[in-house]
Design an enzyme around this catalytic site. Structure first.
Site, mmCIF file in Angstrom:
data_model
loop_
_atom_site.group_PDB
_atom_site.id
_atom_site.type_symbol
_atom_site.label_atom_id
_atom_site.label_comp_id
_atom_site.label_asym_id
_atom_site.label_seq_id
_atom_site.Cartn_x
_atom_site.Cartn_y
_atom_site.Cartn_z
ATOM 1 N N GLY A 50 49.864 21.385 52.005
ATOM 2 C CA GLY A 50 50.164 22.691 52.579
ATOM 3 C C GLY A 50 51.371 23.328 51.918
ATOM 4 O O GLY A 50 52.341 22.651 51.600
ATOM 5 N N ARG A 61 43.597 20.707 47.759
ATOM 6 C CA ARG A 61 43.252 19.327 48.094
ATOM 7 C C ARG A 61 42.362 18.772 46.983
ATOM 8 O O ARG A 61 41.666 19.520 46.297
ATOM 9 C CB ARG A 61 42.507 19.263 49.425
ATOM 10 C CG ARG A 61 43.161 20.051 50.560
ATOM 11 C CD ARG A 61 44.375 19.363 51.122
ATOM 12 N NE ARG A 61 44.962 20.140 52.229
ATOM 13 C CZ ARG A 61 46.057 19.799 52.873
ATOM 14 N NH1 ARG A 61 46.691 18.677 52.523
ATOM 15 N NH2 ARG A 61 46.530 20.537 53.845
ATOM 16 N N ASP A 92 53.380 13.909 53.099
ATOM 17 C CA ASP A 92 53.044 12.488 52.978
ATOM 18 C C ASP A 92 51.788 12.244 52.154
ATOM 19 O O ASP A 92 51.716 11.285 51.382
ATOM 20 C CB ASP A 92 52.928 11.833 54.362
ATOM 21 C CG ASP A 92 51.898 12.497 55.263
ATOM 22 O OD1 ASP A 92 51.326 13.539 54.865
ATOM 23 O OD2 ASP A 92 51.659 11.983 56.365
ATOM 24 N N THR A 99 57.339 20.456 53.418
ATOM 25 C CA THR A 99 56.383 20.650 54.507
ATOM 26 C C THR A 99 57.104 21.279 55.684
ATOM 27 O O THR A 99 58.211 20.864 56.028
ATOM 28 C CB THR A 99 55.733 19.321 54.943
ATOM 29 O OG1 THR A 99 55.058 19.510 56.201
ATOM 30 C CG2 THR A 99 56.748 18.209 55.114
ATOM 31 N N ASP A 120 56.504 20.913 58.689
ATOM 32 C CA ASP A 120 56.493 20.052 59.876
ATOM 33 C C ASP A 120 57.742 19.185 60.031
ATOM 34 O O ASP A 120 57.969 18.624 61.105
ATOM 35 C CB ASP A 120 55.265 19.143 59.859
ATOM 36 C CG ASP A 120 53.972 19.914 60.090
ATOM 37 O OD1 ASP A 120 54.008 20.917 60.815
ATOM 38 O OD2 ASP A 120 52.936 19.511 59.538
ATOM 39 N N ASP A 139 58.292 16.236 59.053
ATOM 40 C CA ASP A 139 57.812 14.950 59.582
ATOM 41 C C ASP A 139 57.892 13.822 58.559
ATOM 42 O O ASP A 139 57.193 12.806 58.697
ATOM 43 C CB ASP A 139 56.377 15.088 60.088
ATOM 44 C CG ASP A 139 55.410 15.546 58.998
ATOM 45 O OD1 ASP A 139 55.868 15.927 57.902
ATOM 46 O OD2 ASP A 139 54.185 15.532 59.245
ATOM 47 N N ARG A 164 50.485 19.178 64.150
ATOM 48 C CA ARG A 164 49.389 18.361 64.684
ATOM 49 C C ARG A 164 49.873 16.992 65.155
ATOM 50 O O ARG A 164 49.401 16.465 66.155
ATOM 51 C CB ARG A 164 48.308 18.179 63.623
ATOM 52 C CG ARG A 164 47.385 19.368 63.475
ATOM 53 C CD ARG A 164 46.367 19.153 62.373
ATOM 54 N NE ARG A 164 47.001 19.034 61.067
ATOM 55 C CZ ARG A 164 46.344 18.750 59.952
ATOM 56 N NH1 ARG A 164 45.053 18.513 59.997
ATOM 57 N NH2 ARG A 164 46.982 18.675 58.797
#
Length: 319
Positions: free
Chosen positions: A11, A72, A103, A125, A127, A129, A171
């Site tokens: 992303g 992707r 990741d 990212t 996120d 995360d 998510r």
């Protein structure tokens, strides 16, 4: 090391262009050439390479998205695909690779490192995360975008005396929801790391109404479930009308904040220096405002957790 490659994968995140710019200009300062790989690992397999000099990255620091594009690649998940990618890197004379992404992108970097291609990852990212770094590129911009939306929605919520439920991205991680919810003054913040307590959510809504509050703002991370489901559940319990706003991909776009531009610039330059020093399978990160590097395989096995003190603070501020 004379020639390195750089790609963005997964992303997109605001600040990726600033990181690309830093990679190219730090490499130039070390008399190294940079080859940009378009469309991530898919472009690596297809041989979609372009030379990047200092002029090629002028006037991109403020732009969202990624000039290298991203995609992707199912083929790269196979041994055959990774072999083609490695052959293409070597044919182009690339001796080290900078991978900007999350990741999934880092898993690919580890595979290439194990096959002899030195790699360094830069966490990009929204996120936030990724373990081993306090912040990832794009997180601050995404939070600011969400907070701006919350502030605008609050005006309408107050005017119509309604409950508004705002769904943000995440998510598997509630980092955006927690940060935006606190900064935006939400009554409740629902994140996947903690079970949803609807009794508590309803109690906060009713407590606010009893003291004359005209609106309620609830922030929901998409990993908890649909904001529409949350709205229906609250409606059943309170008989009150609510409205749902799903921010979606708007959180990924737009110019990066000054924080993300600075972070991306620091991490991009750091990644090049790591490659130049002979490092491989490492991630350039930041901890306590200091540049660090971590083993990629190790951080991929770790899970970044929510700060429990920050979550408790959100509960206190919602009183």
């Amino acid at each position: 090391m004379r020639t390195i490659g750089v790609l963005t994968s997964g992303g997109d995140a605001p600040g990726m262009n600033a990181a690309i710019r830093a990679v190219v200009r730090q490499a130039a300062a070390l008399n190294m050439e940079v080859i940009g790989i378009a469309r991530g690992y898919a472009g690596l397999i297809q041989g979609d390479f372009r030379r990047l000099n200092t002029g090629a990255v002028a006037d991109i620091i403020h732009r969202g998205g990624t000039i290298l594009l991203t995609a992707r690649s199912e083929e790269f998940r196979t041994e055959a695909g990774r072999a083609i990618a490695l052959d293409n890197l070597r044919r182009e004379g690339i001796e080290g690779l900078v991978v900007i992404g999350g990741d999934g992108s880092f898993h690919g970097a580890v595979h290439l490192a194990k096959k002899g291609m030195p790699t360094v990852g830069i966490p990009g990212t929204i996120d936030n995360d990724i373990a081993g770094t306090d912040y990832t590129i794009g997180f601050d911009t995404a939070v600011n975008t969400a907070v701006e939306a919350i502030n605008r929605i609050r005006d309408t919520a107050t005017s119509h005396e309604r409950i508004f439920i705002i769904e943000v991205m995440g998510r598997h991680s509630g980092q955006i929801a927690l940060a935006a919810g606190i900064a935006g003054g939400a009554e409740s913040i629902l994140i996947p790391e903690y079970p949803v307590d609807y009794d508590q959510v309803v109690e906060r809504i009713e407590r606010g109404r009893h003291r004359g509050k005209l609106h309620s703002i609830i922030v929901v991370a998409e990993g908890v479930g649909s904001a529409l489901e949350v709205s229906r559940e609250i409606g059943k319990r309170t008989k009150l009308e609510s409205r749902v706003t799903i921010l979606g991909h708007i959180q990924r776009g737009g110019a990066p904040t000054a924080f993300d531009c600075l972070l991306a610039s620091r991490l991009g330059a750091h990644a090049v220096k790591l490659l130049a020093s002979g490092a491989s399978s490492r991630m350039a990160g930041i901890a306590a405002n200091e540049l660090v590097d971590r083993d990629l395989e190790t951080i991929l096995q770790e899970k970044k957790t929510i700060d429990p003190d920050l979550y408790r603070l959100a509960e206190v501020l919602a009183l």
